[in-house]
Write an enzyme that holds these catalytic residues in place. Sequence first.
Site, short mmCIF file in Angstrom:
data_model
loop_
_atom_site.label_atom_id
_atom_site.label_comp_id
_atom_site.label_asym_id
_atom_site.label_seq_id
_atom_site.Cartn_x
_atom_site.Cartn_y
_atom_site.Cartn_z
CG ASP A 1 -0.94 -32.04 18.21
OD1 ASP A 1 -0.85 -32.67 19.28
OD2 ASP A 1 -0.50 -32.47 17.13
CG HIS B 1 1.34 -35.56 19.14
ND1 HIS B 1 0.52 -34.87 18.29
CD2 HIS B 1 1.76 -36.65 18.46
CE1 HIS B 1 0.44 -35.51 17.14
NE2 HIS B 1 1.19 -36.60 17.21
CB SER C 1 2.27 -37.69 14.48
OG SER C 1 1.01 -38.22 14.71
#
Length: 930
Positions: free
Chosen positions: A250, A320, A489
């Site tokens: 990520d 994220h 996600s």
Amino acid sequence: MYNLAYIFLIINFLVFTLAENNYYIISIRRSKKDEEYDEASQKIQNAIDELVNDRMNDIYNIIDENKETFVLENGKQDEKLKELEINKLKLEKRNLKNRTIFRYANKNRPQFHRNNIKRSVDDKEIEIEIESDLVRPICPILNYYAVKAYLSDEIVEKVKQLPNVIGCEKIENSKSSNLDKYYDIESIKEETQWSDVSVQENETNFSNHFSHLSLISQDKFIKNNTTFAYDNNYYYPSSAGKGIDIYIIDIGLSTGSDFGEEEWKEHEDFSTYNDERTVSCDVLISNGEIKNVEDKKYCSIFDDEEARTKYDHFSSYPDHGVMAASLVAGKIYGVAKKANIHMIATEFENDDELVALDYVKQVGIPYKSIITISRNGNCKYNQLIQDKIDELTNKGIIIIVSAGNENSNACKIYKTEDNTKILNLYAGYKNVITVAATENIIYSDISNGYKAASYSNYGSCIDLFAPGEAIFANTNYRYDGYTNMHGTSCAVPVVAGVAATIMSEHPHIQYHYESMREELIERSLKGVISDLGSPDTPNRFINNGKRSIYEPIRCDHPSGKYKCETGCCSTEGKCIEYSDIPDDEDVLDICFIDNGCDSKFGRCLPSSPDTPGLTEVERKKLVINACTNELRPYEFCDIEIVDSSLRGIYSNYEFKETCRFYRSSHCKEFFSSPYDYAPSCVEAQKYREFRIISQDKEYMKSQEIINNFYCAGEYDNGVFNMCSLSKKLYLHQFKDKNEKENEIKKNCAISECHEPFVEYSKHLLDLYGEDPENKNYVESFSEVNERMEFLLSSECNASNSTPPSTSSSEANSTTITNELLSSTTTTTTTTSTTSTNTSTKSTTSKPSNTKKIIIKTVTTKRVVIRTTVKPVKLTSTTTNKTKTQNFSKVKTTSKTTTTTTRTTTTTKKIKTTITKKIQPTPKKCWWCWW
């Protein structure tokens, strides 16, 4: 500028933490040989009293040393701990340098104090008598003593480990019914065959926080009229992923924050349990090379300004990555709460991701390692990636990936004219477990958790669906916050966490890709998901092995025992305190008398804010609710695309759908006189901001001009489409300056595109005003000024020809048509072709000039649901009195403004794709992320 197939997520910055602090009864025994306290000699009593007082000092010290674990849901420390500071000040005033021993007064048994007041102390000790609300004696029981202490969950085990402590039990309300403890641990153990069971007890209320966990540990919850509500607890095996390594590819990780603090503080979600597990930023990969990370608590690819510019990311915070780590193995928000977290922060080039996969190949332990990748987009097929995936699979390392958020077939492989294969990254590759998402559930109907998300990709390669919305740790603004997102996600770490718990619960089994895939499918709930994107999409919802459903008591239980003392007992059987509802949350509909709220079990509300007898708080909430409902038909009018930080969020699909409904929502009429359509908002704006409406006429006109241009439309062979210039300018899809100039020239020939472009360009020049160097806009002053001269030149002669009308056959040949722009009622229709899976559905609704549509689009990183109607001017405050539950949210902070709308209707969503076969354009693979 670069274009990104950006992840479609919502971010709602709420800064809270969750802690459970309770009073406990602690049993302390000096010796098993002691007689019953009251029958013992004075000498034995004194010895017991002395020992008990020592242990109470030990407990007090543990509380003082772990103050940070007593943080409440509002982000503040528990007020009961103020006593610590008060006593500390007392000691400072007395300038005591010796070791202090507190003598705890016992009002229940004064002799406890008298018996040991003469304790002898050495020169290094001094005693001070205190009356404490944190620790105090209760009474002797047989030959041991019971004391009361206020403990956080985190320090209970430490207290239990103290010498002479033989028991530590939470104080319970004696009025509680046996029904309050509604689950049965032994039955769960028997059902699941887990070695032991842990339960994360989550409050059941209107927010549905933690439902991403509770949904995966029970069978499908079906709402009915029984006396039970939804069980929001999370049940999981106590091994909880211990010993399993989860490698997250990520953008980075931040395990805490020093924002507003004197020093770095760790978020409890990333606790290592006193070094019993690893939580680490392992490496950062850029330009195909591994860079060592000195601070294992923080890493971000966006720390580099060049990277932020390259990927058009507005901050360095790795939101994220924090989400992925928190949901897969966070102590509070995670599925596998004891698994090891390894962040591999990478940029988005193919070589970066190959190096990341190779890193895991080198360090990962076979059959004990999981990789998660929540990145996707349509990219050129790369044999190198497939070979590396195969290599890891052969080693016994499991890879779990996201299906993507394009509302398209994730499994289909296209070929361009030069025979180049285009597929979805990574869902299109073999030997990976692919995860799709279900619909949003926070502040919404829990049954949405069993609907395929309107944005989620679909297809035969989907292995599992998982909750697509979740709350997780947020360390951006403070060390102990939480926030929420949605997207495939979010679904990936949920499935990866379940896989980790299976592996830790069965350490003797060597799970690999195929066996884990089969295990997850075997445990999954079959046939429970509605609105699948295609007939060949497998209908499987993730489950961790527990199917039994335990139902908490509803507040509207016929006995009346559980009714709400204050606030509303909602139609969902949950107590809602009006003062606890944020102004930006619209959940009042479930407390309306008109919608079935029963006043016998709480304080229900009328739908009108002008009803006599309302409290100030109730009227305020109702006015906000009225304004929200009045604005609902026009929320497509605010697509918030002028903000440069949001560029790249829209996919082509999202952009088209957003603008299609913008054009159908009669926005020009609304912008011309907004308060005629939303009169309640005049008062509601005193309480909070609404992005879509403002008393600033210049601002409203600016929004109209900008949105009109970006959503301008043109006809091509009788088919309605977006103006290509508008789309490309916003999405940054120009390859070079020449392509941009060609698009502008092409734009000149179409009046429907040229006229709003001229108005938009003029508006930009007005915005620059006396500040030509302003960089807050998409283009520079000189670019716009030069373009404006060209647009008004004789060379750019816009054609004013009337576009040809579309035939019914043309309207059916594509979903980008006018079939939904009509304001009259339509009946359900379905079209499909062999080239793609197309399912276009509309439903009849009331009144006849209203059409309810569920569609995926974006305002500010949100999936939104809209109702399109003809504009109706209102002359007085009104509210929605239907039984449709409409929720709206506007969150405004100094750093971000978000607007969302949710609904819990049973309206079917519209899946729209182009029936004409389109060859995707190959992209550089750094575009294909998230």
